[in-house]
Design a protein around this motif. Structure first.
Motif, mmCIF file in Angstrom:
data_model
loop_
_atom_site.group_PDB
_atom_site.id
_atom_site.type_symbol
_atom_site.label_atom_id
_atom_site.label_comp_id
_atom_site.label_asym_id
_atom_site.label_seq_id
_atom_site.Cartn_x
_atom_site.Cartn_y
_atom_site.Cartn_z
ATOM 1 N N VAL A 159 6.079 12.433 0.878
ATOM 2 C CA VAL A 159 5.830 13.071 -0.405
ATOM 3 C C VAL A 159 4.961 12.074 -1.180
ATOM 4 N N LEU A 160 3.787 12.551 -1.597
ATOM 5 C CA LEU A 160 2.834 11.594 -2.183
ATOM 6 C C LEU A 160 3.165 11.254 -3.634
ATOM 7 N N ALA A 161 2.862 10.021 -3.987
ATOM 8 C CA ALA A 161 3.032 9.579 -5.372
ATOM 9 C C ALA A 161 1.948 10.234 -6.219
ATOM 10 N N GLU A 162 2.212 10.348 -7.507
ATOM 11 C CA GLU A 162 1.224 10.955 -8.409
ATOM 12 C C GLU A 162 -0.096 10.173 -8.338
ATOM 13 N N GLY A 163 -1.175 10.869 -8.143
ATOM 14 C CA GLY A 163 -2.489 10.215 -8.132
ATOM 15 C C GLY A 163 -2.817 9.518 -6.828
ATOM 16 N N ALA A 164 -1.965 9.675 -5.785
ATOM 17 C CA ALA A 164 -2.195 8.933 -4.523
ATOM 18 C C ALA A 164 -3.343 9.526 -3.732
ATOM 19 N N GLU A 178 0.832 -1.202 0.000
ATOM 20 C CA GLU A 178 0.000 0.000 0.000
ATOM 21 C C GLU A 178 0.873 1.262 0.000
ATOM 22 N N LEU A 179 1.939 1.248 0.791
ATOM 23 C CA LEU A 179 2.806 2.439 0.873
ATOM 24 C C LEU A 179 3.540 2.694 -0.440
ATOM 25 N N THR A 180 4.008 1.633 -1.084
ATOM 26 C CA THR A 180 4.748 1.856 -2.339
ATOM 27 C C THR A 180 3.832 2.438 -3.419
#
Ligand code: HEM
Length: 400
Positions: A395-400, A362-364
């Protein structure tokens, strides 16, 4: 067999010195150079820091017994023995056989939907907070929820359960206090008065306390069944929480490994093994000898207290090349000793692995990078290598 005890003074090699506790890995390296086992007179303990020797001791449960205690001290205030971890065959095997069917990979798979949805909810909250204490928000929550799914016991709060589990090992350390013993008593009293009566109709907790395990062979006399349940319940909390905190810290220090895992989620199961190797929760488990015994050619006397240093063995360069490097592709990561080995190898390891892989999955997906958001503080626990607080921002991934 040579006896190093009388020839070498290793008082400076105290595993409980402030320095060895705060920064254990250089200390472990220096220990390993001294031979297969190192006697520390001030503590009257034989340390076993190498991987091969640790395996040798753990596999030889006849010479190195668990029945006289697996912690540094077994306080006289504790009259109950933990039925599984502090027993030797044949009784150990009777209890283990009775519990084992509930811990096979297949049996634990039944909890996957619950563990995965818990991981999603935990990461939802973390992502919405952006800046948080990774110990409280990630590391303590996951085992709290997973152990409720497994056992059927719903604790008063994740923090209370974490404190109870922490006290279980801390009470048996050189620095253990009456406060730790009181917390352990409090957990058992709560379990009897509130935990057990409120368990759902079908759960592992009831299977143990009402039916004596899968084959009914856990003794119904005294508190044997209660202690079997209590000990596995408390064993699954601090351990997994420590691993998860150490894992997040490792990825802050090794952002390249986090990037790799995000690109290659197929590596997550191996990464879990590498994190167990690199950030092993338990510094050591103990054994006692009843007769003279051999560790890598060194004779230890009867009645010796032997510390199998799991976290040191996991950084042994004879087993793991470049051992201080986190490498999620490491081929033999799975030969770590974080779960012990042989007869007493961790019963709950399939659940612990599921918790780590579910949370990492989930985190990745949703976190591009972890960054420090304050000073990380290590726990004073002398048994479990873990964080008290680990402030992070994500720092959030794109679209997270
Ligand atoms: C990352 C998490 C965990 C770690 C690092 C860990 C580590 C260990 C280790 C090193 C031992 C062997 C002790 C010895 O040889 O004396 C052990 C035994 C045990 N663990 Fe775990 N553990 C973890 C999670 C769990 C969980 C989730 C449960 C319960 C669901 C659990 C239940 C047990 C039990 C019952 C034993 C005793 C087994 C026996 O004596 O036969 N552990 N664990």
């Amino acid at each position: 067999m040579a006896n190093l005890a009388s020839t070498t003074d290793h008082t400076d090699l105290d595993p409980y010195s402030a320095q060895a506790q705060a920064d254990p890995f250089p200390y472990y390296d220096s220990l390993r150079d001294l031979g297969p086992t190192v006697y520390v007179p001030g503590r009257d303990v034989w340390l076993v820091p190498g991987h091969a020797e640790a395996v040798q001791v753990l596999r030889n449960h006849t010479d190195f017994v668990s029945g006289d205690g697996v912690t540094f001290e077994v306080p006289t205030t504790r009259t109950e023995r933990y039925p599984l971890i502090e027993n030797d065959p044949p009784l150990h095997n009777v209890i283990r056989r009775s519990l084992q069917p509930s811990f096979t990979k297949t049996a634990i798979e039944a909890f996957r939907p619950g563990v995965e949805s818990a991981a999603t909810a935990i990461v939802d909250r973390a992502v919405s907070l952006r800046e948080f204490d990774a110990v409280q928000v990630l590391a303590q929550e996951m085992p709290d929820q997973a152990m409720t799914l497994l056992t059927g016991i719903t604790p008063p709060s994740a923090q209370t359960l974490a404190d109870w589990s922490d006290a279980t090992s801390r009470g048996e350390e050189p620095a253990g206090t009456e406060e730790h013993a009181a917390l352990v008593m409090e957990s058992i009293t709560w379990l009897v008065s509130e935990g057990l009566p409120n368990m759902p109709e079908h759960c592992l907790g009831r299977l143990i306390v009402e039916s004596g395990g899968n084959d009914g062979n856990i003794d119904g006399e005294g508190s044997h069944r209660l202690m079997s349940l209590a000990s596995l319940w408390l064993a699954g909390i601090d351990s997994t929480g420590a691993l998860l905190g150490n894992a997040i810290n490792a990825f802050i220090d090794h952002p390249d490994q986090w990037d790799l895992l995000r690109r290659r989620p197929d590596l997550i199961p191996n990464a879990a093994e590498e994190l167990l190797r690199y950030g092993a929760p338990f510094r050591a488990f103990f054994r006692r000898t009843r007769a003279a015994a051999d560790i890598g050619g060194v004779e230890v006397p009867p009645g010796a207290r032997v510390a199998v240093m799991l976290a040191a063995a996991n950084r042994d360069p004879r087993q793991f090349p470049d051992p201080h490097r986190l490498d999620v592709t490491r081929e033999n990561a799975k030969t770590h000793l974080a779960f012990g080995n042989a007869l007493h190898v961790c019963l709950g390891s399939p659940l612990a692995r599921m918790e780590v892989t579910s949370l990492l999955t989930e985190l990745t997906r949703r976190v591009e990078r972890f960054e420090r958001a304050g000073e990380a503080v290590r726990s004073p626990s002398q048994t479990v290598h873990k964080f008290e607080t680990l402030p992070v921002s994500v720092v959030l991934a794109e679209g997270a």
